[in-house]
Write a protein that holds these residues in place. Structure first.
Motif, mmCIF file in Angstrom:
data_model
loop_
_atom_site.group_PDB
_atom_site.id
_atom_site.type_symbol
_atom_site.label_atom_id
_atom_site.label_comp_id
_atom_site.label_asym_id
_atom_site.label_seq_id
_atom_site.Cartn_x
_atom_site.Cartn_y
_atom_site.Cartn_z
ATOM 1 N N PHE A 1 5.514 71.795 -1.946
ATOM 2 C CA PHE A 1 5.835 69.994 -2.635
ATOM 3 C C PHE A 1 5.221 69.950 -2.736
ATOM 4 O O PHE A 1 3.451 70.546 -2.747
ATOM 5 C CB PHE A 1 6.126 69.368 -1.324
ATOM 6 C CG PHE A 1 7.048 68.627 -1.077
ATOM 7 C CD1 PHE A 1 8.828 69.500 -0.939
ATOM 8 C CD2 PHE A 1 7.134 68.243 0.758
ATOM 9 C CE1 PHE A 1 9.900 69.166 -0.352
ATOM 10 C CE2 PHE A 1 8.558 68.507 2.008
ATOM 11 C CZ PHE A 1 10.016 69.007 1.199
ATOM 12 N N HIS B 1 5.705 71.097 3.864
ATOM 13 C CA HIS B 1 5.086 70.436 2.904
ATOM 14 C C HIS B 1 4.223 72.089 2.271
ATOM 15 O O HIS B 1 3.895 71.139 1.174
ATOM 16 C CB HIS B 1 3.691 70.004 3.975
ATOM 17 C CG HIS B 1 3.830 68.911 4.141
ATOM 18 N ND1 HIS B 1 4.904 67.686 3.780
ATOM 19 C CD2 HIS B 1 4.259 69.228 5.330
ATOM 20 C CE1 HIS B 1 4.691 66.712 5.064
ATOM 21 N NE2 HIS B 1 4.510 67.254 5.443
ATOM 22 N N SER B 2 3.949 72.896 2.059
ATOM 23 C CA SER B 2 3.306 73.536 1.500
ATOM 24 C C SER B 2 3.963 73.975 -0.047
ATOM 25 O O SER B 2 3.813 74.221 -1.451
ATOM 26 C CB SER B 2 2.901 75.041 1.584
ATOM 27 O OG SER B 2 4.001 76.089 1.617
ATOM 28 N N LYS C 1 5.898 73.261 9.529
ATOM 29 C CA LYS C 1 4.711 72.003 9.103
ATOM 30 C C LYS C 1 4.015 72.015 7.526
ATOM 31 O O LYS C 1 4.553 72.111 7.189
ATOM 32 C CB LYS C 1 4.642 70.737 9.800
ATOM 33 C CG LYS C 1 4.246 69.816 9.576
ATOM 34 C CD LYS C 1 3.166 68.697 10.468
ATOM 35 C CE LYS C 1 2.810 67.185 9.209
ATOM 36 N NZ LYS C 1 2.632 66.418 10.994
ATOM 37 N N ASP C 2 3.544 73.119 8.058
ATOM 38 C CA ASP C 2 2.942 73.366 7.073
ATOM 39 C C ASP C 2 3.544 74.168 5.698
ATOM 40 O O ASP C 2 3.344 73.428 4.592
ATOM 41 C CB ASP C 2 1.521 74.184 7.768
ATOM 42 C CG ASP C 2 0.444 73.128 8.234
ATOM 43 O OD1 ASP C 2 0.462 71.919 8.356
ATOM 44 O OD2 ASP C 2 -0.119 74.207 9.653
ATOM 45 N N GLU D 1 2.130 67.740 -4.247
ATOM 46 C CA GLU D 1 0.957 66.584 -3.309
ATOM 47 C C GLU D 1 2.076 64.968 -3.433
ATOM 48 O O GLU D 1 2.220 64.214 -1.594
ATOM 49 C CB GLU D 1 -0.242 66.455 -3.762
ATOM 50 C CG GLU D 1 -1.336 65.241 -2.979
ATOM 51 C CD GLU D 1 -2.512 65.426 -3.289
ATOM 52 O OE1 GLU D 1 -3.279 64.803 -3.127
ATOM 53 O OE2 GLU D 1 -3.199 65.846 -4.523
ATOM 54 N N THR E 1 4.543 63.935 -3.797
ATOM 55 C CA THR E 1 6.570 64.313 -2.323
ATOM 56 C C THR E 1 6.032 64.433 -1.221
ATOM 57 O O THR E 1 6.538 64.158 -0.383
ATOM 58 C CB THR E 1 6.820 65.911 -3.342
ATOM 59 O OG1 THR E 1 7.157 65.492 -5.112
ATOM 60 C CG2 THR E 1 8.076 66.302 -2.975
ATOM 61 N N SER E 2 5.063 65.477 -0.764
ATOM 62 C CA SER E 2 3.961 65.625 0.045
ATOM 63 C C SER E 2 4.131 64.367 0.652
ATOM 64 O O SER E 2 4.422 64.305 2.177
ATOM 65 C CB SER E 2 2.908 66.517 0.111
ATOM 66 O OG SER E 2 2.614 66.848 1.770
ATOM 67 N N GLU E 3 3.426 63.450 -0.127
ATOM 68 C CA GLU E 3 2.628 62.246 1.199
ATOM 69 C C GLU E 3 4.195 61.321 1.234
ATOM 70 O O GLU E 3 4.337 60.856 2.256
ATOM 71 C CB GLU E 3 2.163 61.359 -0.186
ATOM 72 C CG GLU E 3 0.386 61.524 -0.309
ATOM 73 C CD GLU E 3 0.424 61.773 1.442
ATOM 74 O OE1 GLU E 3 -0.284 61.245 2.205
ATOM 75 O OE2 GLU E 3 -0.151 62.924 0.555
ATOM 76 N N LYS F 1 5.674 62.736 4.440
ATOM 77 C CA LYS F 1 5.762 62.400 5.582
ATOM 78 C C LYS F 1 5.920 61.164 5.606
ATOM 79 O O LYS F 1 5.431 60.911 7.264
ATOM 80 C CB LYS F 1 3.586 62.733 5.452
ATOM 81 C CG LYS F 1 3.185 64.002 5.341
ATOM 82 C CD LYS F 1 1.313 63.819 4.837
ATOM 83 C CE LYS F 1 1.164 65.561 4.839
ATOM 84 N NZ LYS F 1 -0.316 65.398 4.101
#
Length: 352
Positions: free
Chosen positions: A191, A188-189, A184-185, A193, A195-197, A200
């Motif tokens: 993306f 998200h790394s 998971k980490d 910030e 796009t990460s939101e 999620k």
């Protein structure tokens, strides 16, 4: 419309097409890995609970959860397989008797028809009789071929292949349980910030829809399994376990339902003259159908968020493209697409 697409959007479209093409060829041979990943996601709350409750690290909590899951699987599997194999062999041994019963009923129908058709043209009577005899012969041959012990032996010959797949499933499950937070980490790394939101939000929405639906379907199917088992223990105890398992597996598939198994079985008993057992099976089929139809609309509306028509179309297209796996993945892909739209990852704001 296409000239207004940016370079980034073209790249996303290309990657999506590449993903679909690769999935078409890879998914059918990746079933153990996919099931292992889904199982790991289901067991992840238990792992996190152990970490929080007993102050354990991820590796220890995942190992304990995996071992408990393994013990449960082997206990249920050993009992179920032992009883199921015994009952399948008994069913195969009794197949000639079932075929003779069907033949006797069909021959009685033919005699009744001969008495009824005495005043009809002889040519018409001969043609109908010939068709009926051909149907009897072809039905007998088909049933004999399908239910021979040689076919059961051929299925048993594939057991080593299934054992390899099961071993791959168990190893992949344990590794997924260990690596889920890191995966998971790492995802998200890659993306930004923003796009990460969005991802999620999409994951949260997708998890709620997919796993809520699967959990609800599983709970309903368990209820149906036990109701079916209790009913069949009174109706036909010699095949109660194996038939309950078959009904459970079929009923777990949305839309199809247990009537596909119990309906023909009840019809067979009516044809062979056992009206008591046929009526009991028909009543059991209606009870199971009522349980499913009472709960399923709420499950569909609350946990999937798709209309029955959209669900049916997705299942049918998935089934035609990649088989039974597509039957399950079709609605999930539609749900993922809708979740991506809600998260703002996919934007389709155009008009013709």
């Amino acid at each position: 419309m296409f000239r207004y697409l940016s370079k980034r959007q073209w790249i996303l479209i290309f990657l999506a097409l590449l993903f679909i093409i690769a999935g078409y060829f890879i998914l059918p041979v990746s079933v153990p890995l996919i099931i292992a990943f889904i199982t790991a996601l289901f067991l992840n709350p238990a792992v996190r609970w152990m970490q929080f409750k007993f102050r354990l690290n991820r590796k220890m909590a995942a190992t304990i959860a995996f071992l408990l899951f393994l013990v449960m699987i082997f206990m249920l599997g050993a009992y179920t397989v032992t009883r199921a194999v015994t009952q399948i062999v008994e069913l195969a041994d009794n197949t000639p008797m079932y075929i003779n019963q069907i033949n006797n009923v069909l021959l009685n129908w033919q005699n009744d028809m001969n008495s009824f058709s005495q005043n009809m043209p002889q040519e018409f009577v001969d043609k109908v009789s010939l068709e009926l005899m051909n149907t009897i012969d072809s039905t007998t041959q088909t049933l004999s071929q399908k239910l021979q012990l040689s076919n059961i032996a051929a299925f048993a010959a594939k057991i080593p292949e299934y054992l390899v797949s099961f071993l791959v499933y168990l190893i992949a499950l344990f590794l997924f349980m260990l690596e889920l937070p890191r995966l998971k980490d790492k995802m998200h790394s890659n993306f930004t910030e923003a796009t990460s939101e969005k991802v999620k939000f999409m994951n949260a929405r997708l998890s709620y829809v997919v796993f809520g639906f699967l959990k609800a379907q599983f709970l309903v199917s368990i209820i149906i399994f036990f109701v079916c088992l209790i009913g069949l223990l009174f109706i036909s105890p010699e095949v109660a376990i194996v038939m309950s398992l078959i009904v459970w597996i079929v009923d777990f598939i949305p839309i199809i339902g247990s009537i596909v198994i119990l309906g023909p079985w009840a019809l067979y008993m009516f044809i062979t003259g056992d009206f008591t057992m046929g009526g009991q099976l028909a009543v059991l089929a209606i009870v199971l159908l009522a349980i499913r139809r009472t709960v399923e609309p709420k499950v569909m509306g609350r946990h999937i968020g798709l209309s029955p028509l959209a669900t049916l179309i997705a299942m049918y297209i998935g089934l035609k493209l990649i088989g039974i796996l597509g039957f399950i993945l079709g609605p999930l892909l539609v749900i993922a697409f809708n979740s991506a739209k809600e998260a703002g990852i996919i934007k389709l704001n155009f008009k013709l």
